[in-house]
Scaffold this motif. Sequence first.
Motif, mmCIF file in Angstrom:
data_model
loop_
_atom_site.group_PDB
_atom_site.id
_atom_site.type_symbol
_atom_site.label_atom_id
_atom_site.label_comp_id
_atom_site.label_asym_id
_atom_site.label_seq_id
_atom_site.Cartn_x
_atom_site.Cartn_y
_atom_site.Cartn_z
ATOM 1 N N ASN A 180 48.848 49.960 64.415
ATOM 2 C CA ASN A 180 49.656 51.187 64.387
ATOM 3 C C ASN A 180 50.689 51.135 63.262
ATOM 4 O OD1 ASN A 180 48.515 52.224 67.066
ATOM 5 N ND2 ASN A 180 49.271 50.188 67.583
ATOM 6 N N SER A 181 51.734 50.347 63.455
ATOM 7 C CA SER A 181 52.772 50.281 62.426
ATOM 8 C C SER A 181 52.406 49.276 61.333
ATOM 9 C CB SER A 181 54.092 49.864 63.055
ATOM 10 O OG SER A 181 54.000 48.519 63.490
ATOM 11 N N GLY A 182 53.145 49.362 60.241
ATOM 12 C CA GLY A 182 52.948 48.411 59.156
ATOM 13 C C GLY A 182 53.268 46.990 59.585
ATOM 14 N N ALA A 183 54.390 46.843 60.285
ATOM 15 C CA ALA A 183 54.795 45.503 60.713
ATOM 16 C C ALA A 183 53.714 44.863 61.589
ATOM 17 C CB ALA A 183 56.120 45.572 61.471
ATOM 18 N N GLU A 184 53.100 45.662 62.430
ATOM 19 C CA GLU A 184 52.016 45.129 63.278
ATOM 20 C C GLU A 184 50.831 44.655 62.442
ATOM 21 O OE1 GLU A 184 51.057 47.171 67.429
ATOM 22 O OE2 GLU A 184 51.422 48.588 65.810
ATOM 23 N N ALA A 185 50.549 45.392 61.383
ATOM 24 C CA ALA A 185 49.444 44.974 60.517
ATOM 25 C C ALA A 185 49.798 43.677 59.800
ATOM 26 C CB ALA A 185 49.098 46.084 59.519
ATOM 27 N N VAL A 186 51.065 43.539 59.390
ATOM 28 C CA VAL A 186 51.499 42.291 58.761
ATOM 29 C C VAL A 186 51.358 41.138 59.764
ATOM 30 C CG1 VAL A 186 53.474 41.051 57.769
ATOM 31 C CG2 VAL A 186 53.053 43.434 57.123
ATOM 32 N N GLU A 187 51.797 41.371 60.991
ATOM 33 C CA GLU A 187 51.656 40.351 62.045
ATOM 34 C C GLU A 187 50.176 39.987 62.247
ATOM 35 O OE1 GLU A 187 53.812 38.748 64.095
ATOM 36 O OE2 GLU A 187 55.714 39.764 63.745
ATOM 37 N N ASN B 152 61.592 40.043 49.676
ATOM 38 C CA ASN B 152 60.438 40.740 50.250
ATOM 39 C C ASN B 152 60.862 41.772 51.290
ATOM 40 O OD1 ASN B 152 60.320 39.793 53.181
ATOM 41 N ND2 ASN B 152 60.316 37.798 52.165
ATOM 42 N N PHE B 153 59.975 42.706 51.557
ATOM 43 C CA PHE B 153 60.089 43.526 52.766
ATOM 44 C C PHE B 153 58.706 43.677 53.385
ATOM 45 C CE2 PHE B 153 60.035 47.196 55.476
ATOM 46 C CZ PHE B 153 61.172 47.006 56.239
ATOM 47 N N HIS B 154 58.557 43.144 54.600
ATOM 48 C CA HIS B 154 57.263 43.251 55.270
ATOM 49 C C HIS B 154 57.392 43.855 56.664
ATOM 50 C CE1 HIS B 154 55.234 41.022 52.097
ATOM 51 N NE2 HIS B 154 56.171 40.096 52.158
ATOM 52 N N GLY B 155 58.595 44.300 57.030
ATOM 53 C CA GLY B 155 58.759 44.906 58.348
ATOM 54 C C GLY B 155 59.910 44.275 59.109
ATOM 55 N N ARG B 156 59.986 44.596 60.404
ATOM 56 C CA ARG B 156 61.206 44.280 61.151
ATOM 57 C C ARG B 156 60.994 43.491 62.436
ATOM 58 N NH1 ARG B 156 66.050 45.744 58.620
ATOM 59 N NH2 ARG B 156 65.910 47.830 57.739
ATOM 60 N N VAL C 225 52.335 38.707 49.557
ATOM 61 C CA VAL C 225 53.114 39.262 48.444
ATOM 62 C C VAL C 225 52.962 40.778 48.356
ATOM 63 C CG1 VAL C 225 51.238 38.914 46.769
ATOM 64 C CG2 VAL C 225 53.615 38.911 45.966
ATOM 65 N N GLU C 226 54.027 41.442 47.932
ATOM 66 C CA GLU C 226 53.957 42.866 47.612
ATOM 67 C C GLU C 226 53.658 42.983 46.111
ATOM 68 O OE1 GLU C 226 57.729 44.866 49.483
ATOM 69 O OE2 GLU C 226 58.005 42.706 49.401
ATOM 70 N N PRO C 227 52.669 43.760 45.727
ATOM 71 C CA PRO C 227 52.353 43.910 44.302
ATOM 72 C C PRO C 227 53.520 44.537 43.525
ATOM 73 C CG PRO C 227 50.680 44.973 45.673
ATOM 74 C CD PRO C 227 51.729 44.480 46.600
ATOM 75 N N ALA D 229 47.807 40.761 50.108
ATOM 76 C CA ALA D 229 48.627 41.789 49.462
ATOM 77 C C ALA D 229 49.139 42.775 50.501
ATOM 78 C CB ALA D 229 47.807 42.514 48.397
ATOM 79 N N ASP D 230 50.449 42.909 50.575
ATOM 80 C CA ASP D 230 51.043 43.948 51.415
ATOM 81 C C ASP D 230 51.114 45.215 50.577
ATOM 82 O OD1 ASP D 230 52.605 45.738 52.793
ATOM 83 O OD2 ASP D 230 54.080 44.266 53.468
ATOM 84 N N GLU D 231 50.114 46.092 50.775
ATOM 85 C CA GLU D 231 50.028 47.356 50.022
ATOM 86 C C GLU D 231 50.442 48.533 50.907
ATOM 87 O OE1 GLU D 231 48.818 48.168 46.818
ATOM 88 O OE2 GLU D 231 47.587 46.470 46.133
ATOM 89 N N ILE D 232 51.257 48.240 51.916
ATOM 90 C CA ILE D 232 51.655 49.290 52.855
ATOM 91 C C ILE D 232 52.370 50.439 52.131
ATOM 92 C CG2 ILE D 232 53.198 49.793 54.818
ATOM 93 C CD1 ILE D 232 52.474 46.969 55.876
ATOM 94 N N GLN D 233 53.202 50.076 51.165
ATOM 95 C CA GLN D 233 53.921 51.111 50.418
ATOM 96 C C GLN D 233 53.259 51.449 49.086
ATOM 97 O OE1 GLN D 233 58.495 52.022 48.870
ATOM 98 N NE2 GLN D 233 58.161 50.743 50.638
ATOM 99 N N THR D 234 52.692 50.440 48.424
ATOM 100 C CA THR D 234 52.158 50.647 47.074
ATOM 101 C C THR D 234 50.731 51.176 47.079
ATOM 102 O OG1 THR D 234 51.533 48.314 47.149
ATOM 103 C CG2 THR D 234 53.567 48.859 45.984
ATOM 104 N N GLY E 85 49.124 50.780 55.576
ATOM 105 C CA GLY E 85 49.749 51.528 56.667
ATOM 106 C C GLY E 85 50.249 52.836 56.084
ATOM 107 N N LYS E 86 51.444 53.219 56.475
ATOM 108 C CA LYS E 86 52.106 54.397 55.918
ATOM 109 C C LYS E 86 51.150 55.569 55.630
ATOM 110 C CE LYS E 86 56.466 52.438 54.879
ATOM 111 N NZ LYS E 86 56.908 51.175 54.335
ATOM 112 N N ALA E 87 50.712 55.762 54.385
ATOM 113 C CA ALA E 87 49.918 56.946 54.036
ATOM 114 C C ALA E 87 48.535 56.969 54.690
ATOM 115 C CB ALA E 87 49.767 57.059 52.520
HETATM 116 C C1 LIG Z 1 57.270 50.016 55.298
HETATM 117 C C2 LIG Z 1 56.740 48.680 54.977
HETATM 118 C C3 LIG Z 1 56.369 47.767 55.980
HETATM 119 C C4 LIG Z 1 56.597 48.024 57.456
HETATM 120 O O1 LIG Z 1 55.949 49.142 57.937
HETATM 121 P P1 LIG Z 1 56.431 49.802 59.325
HETATM 122 O O2 LIG Z 1 55.419 50.865 59.588
HETATM 123 O O3 LIG Z 1 57.806 50.344 59.090
HETATM 124 O O4 LIG Z 1 56.426 48.727 60.341
HETATM 125 C C5 LIG Z 1 55.819 46.563 55.591
HETATM 126 N N1 LIG Z 1 55.648 46.266 54.302
HETATM 127 C C6 LIG Z 1 56.000 47.113 53.306
HETATM 128 C C7 LIG Z 1 55.756 46.720 51.888
HETATM 129 C C8 LIG Z 1 56.568 48.346 53.615
HETATM 130 O O5 LIG Z 1 56.952 49.160 52.624
#
Ligand SMILES: *Cc1c(COP(=O)(O)O)cnc(C)c1O
Length: 397
Positions: free
Chosen positions: A104-111, A140-144, A192-194, A225-230, A254-256
């Motif tokens: 569902n969420s990005g953080a869950e996918a990272v987990e 980095n930012f991979h979620g919360r 890593v985030e690209p 690669a964390d491509e959740i945002q990119t 995730g996201k889009a």
């Molecule tokens: C937003 C984001 C996440 C987390 O996604 P959530 O849906 O808020 O949990 C993880 N990694 C990156 C690079 C993000 O931009």
Amino acid sequence: MKTNESYVKLTEKFSARNYHPLPVVLTKGKGVWVWDVEGKKYLDMLSAYSALNQGHCHPRIVKALNIQVKKITLTSRAFHNEQLGLFLKKLCTLTGYEKALPMNSGAEAVETAIKVVRKWGYYKKKVKKNRAEIIVCENNFHGRTTTIVGFSSESQYQDGFGPFTPGFKMIPYNSPQALKRAINENTVGFLVEPIQGEGGVIIPDKGYLKECYNICKKNKVLFIADEIQTGLGRAGRLFACDYEKVRPDIVIIGKALSGGYYPVSAILCDNRIMNVLHPGDHGSTFGGNPLASVIGIAALDVIIKEKLSQRAYTLGDWFRKELRKIKNPVIKEVRGKGLLVGVELKEKARKYCEKLMNLGILAKETHEMVVRFAPPLVIKKKELQWALVRIKKVLHV
Ligand SMILES: *Cc1c(COP(=O)(O)O)cnc(C)c1O
């Protein structure tokens, strides 16, 4: 009574104080435009941190959702549903991976990626029990989640939330040498985030991803690669890693993937990695439900049919050139890829974002000093021109 202020007050009364939003209360969105409760119109240049690449309320996604919402919305994975296979096939066909695992969420996918990589490490790489290490980058930012903030370098993200999950090693971003040095026999993955989006739209040197990928490959370490945002068009390619022809071992999206409707995320990898998971190892009540699946399918269709990656590439290039024409000593740098654009200032960016808001542009500062411009990818050049007139007003001396 229908003022922005009244809703802000109401929300603040009952809401935890974990956000500091701009004082605007949105009630309607269409494409790149949103309206507040007082009827004022704004250009959305945040796109919910890139979850709205397809724009607000895209009719194609609305249509798919409307049909499915009356049919069946949730089965749980205790049973099959007719949409999940179609969604995963679409994802895999588009991206060239053999398997996809929906969350569902990005953080869950990272987990999810962390679990898969660790298990791969123990069962395939034969790392000793409970020794697996994953290398991550500073800033980095991979979620919360607690595990994820445990390997953040942002002290506020950690303060008060420990103790944290062990097994992560932090290295500087943009340094393949540091990666090489950090790898040992227990290293299972490099996450890593690209481009570091939340970190302030930080773009690593050309060749960084490729070099890191090669180092990983040589050392039997998975490149994640964390491509959740990119990803999904934002940075001007389907994935930001595509610029360097890097095919990560695992991609997190995730996201889009939801087009802004409903949280949909996934990890992508090949059988040799995904096969480490067996029934009961991992799951999610809502992950892969039929509603999420049709939304995901429609969201991907929009990205493909409307050529959103190409649009982001061309418009982003042009937009940055225009931004660079603004002469003001407070601007330190204009950078970005595709329509993920950061304007770094020499002072705090919040007040500029407030001024932009007053002129009808919604953007949010990231990392205090950076104004991020990331409009929906369906934006037209003339809408960006409209924005530039206002951005110039705010940023010109
Ligand atoms: C937003 C984001 C996440 C987390 O996604 P959530 O849906 O808020 O949990 C993880 N990694 C990156 C690079 C993000 O931009």
